[in-house]
Design a protein around this motif. Structure first.
Motif, PDB file in Angstrom:
ATOM      1  N   LEU A 117      -9.544 -18.017 -37.208  1.00  0.00           N
ATOM      2  CA  LEU A 117     -10.147 -18.404 -38.476  1.00  0.00           C
ATOM      3  C   LEU A 117     -10.714 -19.820 -38.444  1.00  0.00           C
ATOM      4  O   LEU A 117     -11.452 -20.218 -39.344  1.00  0.00           O
ATOM      5  CB  LEU A 117      -9.107 -18.292 -39.603  1.00  0.00           C
ATOM      6  CG  LEU A 117      -8.607 -16.866 -39.908  1.00  0.00           C
ATOM      7  CD1 LEU A 117      -7.400 -16.912 -40.822  1.00  0.00           C
ATOM      8  CD2 LEU A 117      -9.717 -16.030 -40.510  1.00  0.00           C
ATOM      9  N   VAL A 118     -10.359 -20.597 -37.405  1.00  0.00           N
ATOM     10  CA  VAL A 118     -10.879 -21.961 -37.277  1.00  0.00           C
ATOM     11  C   VAL A 118     -12.386 -21.899 -37.018  1.00  0.00           C
ATOM     12  O   VAL A 118     -12.827 -21.180 -36.115  1.00  0.00           O
ATOM     13  CB  VAL A 118     -10.169 -22.709 -36.128  1.00  0.00           C
ATOM     14  CG1 VAL A 118     -10.784 -24.089 -35.938  1.00  0.00           C
ATOM     15  CG2 VAL A 118      -8.673 -22.816 -36.407  1.00  0.00           C
ATOM     16  N   PRO A 119     -13.176 -22.627 -37.794  1.00  0.00           N
ATOM     17  CA  PRO A 119     -14.632 -22.584 -37.601  1.00  0.00           C
ATOM     18  C   PRO A 119     -15.040 -23.025 -36.197  1.00  0.00           C
ATOM     19  O   PRO A 119     -14.363 -23.826 -35.563  1.00  0.00           O
ATOM     20  CB  PRO A 119     -15.155 -23.558 -38.663  1.00  0.00           C
ATOM     21  CG  PRO A 119     -14.062 -23.640 -39.689  1.00  0.00           C
ATOM     22  CD  PRO A 119     -12.778 -23.484 -38.918  1.00  0.00           C
ATOM     23  N   VAL A 120     -16.118 -22.505 -35.709  1.00  0.00           N
ATOM     24  CA  VAL A 120     -16.784 -22.856 -34.452  1.00  0.00           C
ATOM     25  C   VAL A 120     -16.011 -22.367 -33.228  1.00  0.00           C
ATOM     26  O   VAL A 120     -16.534 -21.627 -32.391  1.00  0.00           O
ATOM     27  CB  VAL A 120     -17.047 -24.378 -34.336  1.00  0.00           C
ATOM     28  CG1 VAL A 120     -17.803 -24.677 -33.040  1.00  0.00           C
ATOM     29  CG2 VAL A 120     -17.821 -24.876 -35.553  1.00  0.00           C
ATOM     30  N   ILE A 121     -14.738 -22.791 -33.094  1.00  0.00           N
ATOM     31  CA  ILE A 121     -13.978 -22.474 -31.877  1.00  0.00           C
ATOM     32  C   ILE A 121     -13.010 -21.307 -32.080  1.00  0.00           C
ATOM     33  O   ILE A 121     -12.182 -21.030 -31.212  1.00  0.00           O
ATOM     34  CB  ILE A 121     -13.202 -23.702 -31.359  1.00  0.00           C
ATOM     35  CG1 ILE A 121     -12.217 -24.210 -32.434  1.00  0.00           C
ATOM     36  CG2 ILE A 121     -14.159 -24.807 -30.946  1.00  0.00           C
ATOM     37  CD1 ILE A 121     -11.305 -25.314 -31.931  1.00  0.00           C
ATOM     38  N   GLY A 122     -13.118 -20.648 -33.222  1.00  0.00           N
ATOM     39  CA  GLY A 122     -12.190 -19.550 -33.506  1.00  0.00           C
ATOM     40  C   GLY A 122     -12.256 -18.431 -32.481  1.00  0.00           C
ATOM     41  O   GLY A 122     -11.232 -17.837 -32.127  1.00  0.00           O
ATOM     42  N   ALA A 123     -13.461 -18.142 -31.974  1.00  0.00           N
ATOM     43  CA  ALA A 123     -13.622 -17.067 -30.988  1.00  0.00           C
ATOM     44  C   ALA A 123     -12.853 -17.367 -29.713  1.00  0.00           C
ATOM     45  O   ALA A 123     -12.344 -16.453 -29.053  1.00  0.00           O
ATOM     46  CB  ALA A 123     -15.100 -16.870 -30.677  1.00  0.00           C
ATOM     47  N   LEU A 124     -12.748 -18.654 -29.360  1.00  0.00           N
ATOM     48  CA  LEU A 124     -11.999 -19.041 -28.164  1.00  0.00           C
ATOM     49  C   LEU A 124     -10.519 -18.706 -28.324  1.00  0.00           C
ATOM     50  O   LEU A 124      -9.890 -18.188 -27.401  1.00  0.00           O
ATOM     51  CB  LEU A 124     -12.173 -20.532 -27.900  1.00  0.00           C
ATOM     52  CG  LEU A 124     -11.320 -21.127 -26.764  1.00  0.00           C
ATOM     53  CD1 LEU A 124     -11.659 -20.462 -25.439  1.00  0.00           C
ATOM     54  CD2 LEU A 124     -11.515 -22.628 -26.681  1.00  0.00           C
ATOM     55  N   SER A 182       0.425 -14.483 -31.141  1.00  0.00           N
ATOM     56  CA  SER A 182       0.028 -14.201 -32.523  1.00  0.00           C
ATOM     57  C   SER A 182      -0.539 -15.444 -33.207  1.00  0.00           C
ATOM     58  O   SER A 182      -1.543 -15.364 -33.932  1.00  0.00           O
ATOM     59  CB  SER A 182       1.230 -13.671 -33.310  1.00  0.00           C
ATOM     60  OG  SER A 182       1.688 -12.447 -32.767  1.00  0.00           O
ATOM     61  N   VAL A 183       0.104 -16.594 -33.001  1.00  0.00           N
ATOM     62  CA  VAL A 183      -0.387 -17.834 -33.604  1.00  0.00           C
ATOM     63  C   VAL A 183      -1.785 -18.160 -33.072  1.00  0.00           C
ATOM     64  O   VAL A 183      -2.679 -18.556 -33.828  1.00  0.00           O
ATOM     65  CB  VAL A 183       0.583 -18.994 -33.334  1.00  0.00           C
ATOM     66  CG1 VAL A 183      -0.031 -20.328 -33.756  1.00  0.00           C
ATOM     67  CG2 VAL A 183       1.896 -18.768 -34.078  1.00  0.00           C
ATOM     68  N   LEU A 184      -1.981 -17.979 -31.765  1.00  0.00           N
ATOM     69  CA  LEU A 184      -3.309 -18.199 -31.189  1.00  0.00           C
ATOM     70  C   LEU A 184      -4.337 -17.266 -31.842  1.00  0.00           C
ATOM     71  O   LEU A 184      -5.469 -17.672 -32.121  1.00  0.00           O
ATOM     72  CB  LEU A 184      -3.279 -17.954 -29.679  1.00  0.00           C
ATOM     73  CG  LEU A 184      -2.642 -19.042 -28.815  1.00  0.00           C
ATOM     74  CD1 LEU A 184      -2.548 -18.574 -27.364  1.00  0.00           C
ATOM     75  CD2 LEU A 184      -3.445 -20.334 -28.892  1.00  0.00           C
ATOM     76  N   PHE A 227      -9.981 -15.070 -27.941  1.00  0.00           N
ATOM     77  CA  PHE A 227     -10.038 -14.692 -26.532  1.00  0.00           C
ATOM     78  C   PHE A 227      -8.723 -15.032 -25.828  1.00  0.00           C
ATOM     79  O   PHE A 227      -8.215 -14.238 -25.024  1.00  0.00           O
ATOM     80  CB  PHE A 227     -11.202 -15.405 -25.842  1.00  0.00           C
ATOM     81  CG  PHE A 227     -11.423 -14.975 -24.418  1.00  0.00           C
ATOM     82  CD1 PHE A 227     -11.845 -13.697 -24.123  1.00  0.00           C
ATOM     83  CD2 PHE A 227     -11.198 -15.851 -23.364  1.00  0.00           C
ATOM     84  CE1 PHE A 227     -12.054 -13.273 -22.808  1.00  0.00           C
ATOM     85  CE2 PHE A 227     -11.395 -15.448 -22.053  1.00  0.00           C
ATOM     86  CZ  PHE A 227     -11.825 -14.167 -21.773  1.00  0.00           C
ATOM     87  N   LEU A 228      -8.140 -16.194 -26.150  1.00  0.00           N
ATOM     88  CA  LEU A 228      -6.844 -16.567 -25.584  1.00  0.00           C
ATOM     89  C   LEU A 228      -5.755 -15.608 -26.051  1.00  0.00           C
ATOM     90  O   LEU A 228      -4.854 -15.257 -25.287  1.00  0.00           O
ATOM     91  CB  LEU A 228      -6.488 -18.004 -25.981  1.00  0.00           C
ATOM     92  CG  LEU A 228      -7.361 -19.105 -25.386  1.00  0.00           C
ATOM     93  CD1 LEU A 228      -6.978 -20.467 -25.971  1.00  0.00           C
ATOM     94  CD2 LEU A 228      -7.242 -19.132 -23.863  1.00  0.00           C
ATOM     95  N   ASN A 229      -5.856 -15.177 -27.296  1.00  0.00           N
ATOM     96  CA  ASN A 229      -4.926 -14.177 -27.824  1.00  0.00           C
ATOM     97  C   ASN A 229      -5.026 -12.877 -27.034  1.00  0.00           C
ATOM     98  O   ASN A 229      -4.007 -12.248 -26.703  1.00  0.00           O
ATOM     99  CB  ASN A 229      -5.242 -13.931 -29.302  1.00  0.00           C
ATOM    100  CG  ASN A 229      -4.640 -12.640 -29.835  1.00  0.00           C
ATOM    101  OD1 ASN A 229      -5.259 -11.581 -29.779  1.00  0.00           O
ATOM    102  ND2 ASN A 229      -3.433 -12.726 -30.340  1.00  0.00           N
TER     103      ASN A 229
END
Length: 232
Positions: A198-205, A191-193, A208-210
């Motif tokens: 919401l973190v800019p740029v790398i949020g999609a990563l 859940s934390v992942l 995906f880990l989630n």
């Protein structure tokens, strides 16, 4: 003397068994969705309406998969799983368990309009049949407006509240006799992942880990549900 189950306990045992099967199904569907992502890359955020219409005409199934069809397929099963989790976690804290369930219901309701697949298929067919440039331009504008929904406000809100619902359930699991601590901690980590999307740029990563972590978490939930009968 062999202990016997009460009627309510027997019903719960059967209900949790169904919950275990649903958790496994969700995990397998997520695995398929991850594999499908590499076969049919996500298009809604990058392709134009004209490109989407062309894909849907040439390869309807591939086009729908690239528009996140699997998310809509998984959503109702996620909701059923959250219902099973509510029943399991209600003895820990009924208020928080109910709140998590309600968040899951709202998230599912918000998700559906963010994936207007039927609308885009209909627009693509009308675009292919259009005979004037003016009509084509109008349909393209309608298509672009539909594509904005994929990563719009409703999608953002449903993503956040669904992850928060999972986080609440994970914390409740820490005080549950049904779920192991490993399941709870995995749920918290996943859940934390997810919230870090919401973190800019790398949020999609992080999202995906989630998604990958949720596969393992669902299997752990299924394992704990199936072990429920050993408590009695």
């Amino acid at each position: 003397m062999i202990p016997t189950l009460t009627t309510n306990q027997s019903l719960l045992k059967d209900f949790y068994k169904v919950g275990a099967y649903i958790a496994v199904l969700v995990a397998l569907l997520i695995v398929f969705a991850i594999a499908a992502f590499f076969i049919w890359p996500y298009q809604a955020g990058d392709a134009s309406a004209a490109q989407i219409f062309d894909i849907l005409q040439r390869d309807p199934l591939g086009g729908l998969m690239s528009l996140d069809l699997m998310m809509l397929v998984i959503a109702p099963f996620n909701l059923l799983l959250m219902l099973a989790l509510y029943a399991a976690l209600k003895p820990v804290h009924e208020g928080y368990a109910l709140f998590a369930l309600l968040l899951g219901i709202v998230a599912t309701a918000l998700l559906i309009p963010t994936r207007p697949l039927v609308e885009l298929v209909s627009l693509s067919e009308r675009y292919a049949a259009a005979v004037t440039e003016a009509e084509q331009i109008q349909l393209l504008l309608m298509g672009e407006s539909q594509l904005l929904l994929f990563e719009g406000t409703a999608w953002l809100v449903q993503t956040i509240i669904f992850i928060v619902a999972g986080l609440i359930n994970a914390f409740l699991m820490l005080n549950s006799n049904l779920f192991k601590k490993a399941t709870a901690y995995m749920g918290i980590i996943v859940s934390v992942l997810g919230l870090l999307f919401l973190v800019p740029v790398i949020g999609a990563l992080f999202l995906f880990l989630n998604t990958i972590g949720s596969v393992l978490w669902n299997f752990l939930v299924a394992k704990d549900f199936l072990a429920y009968g050993k408590i009695f």
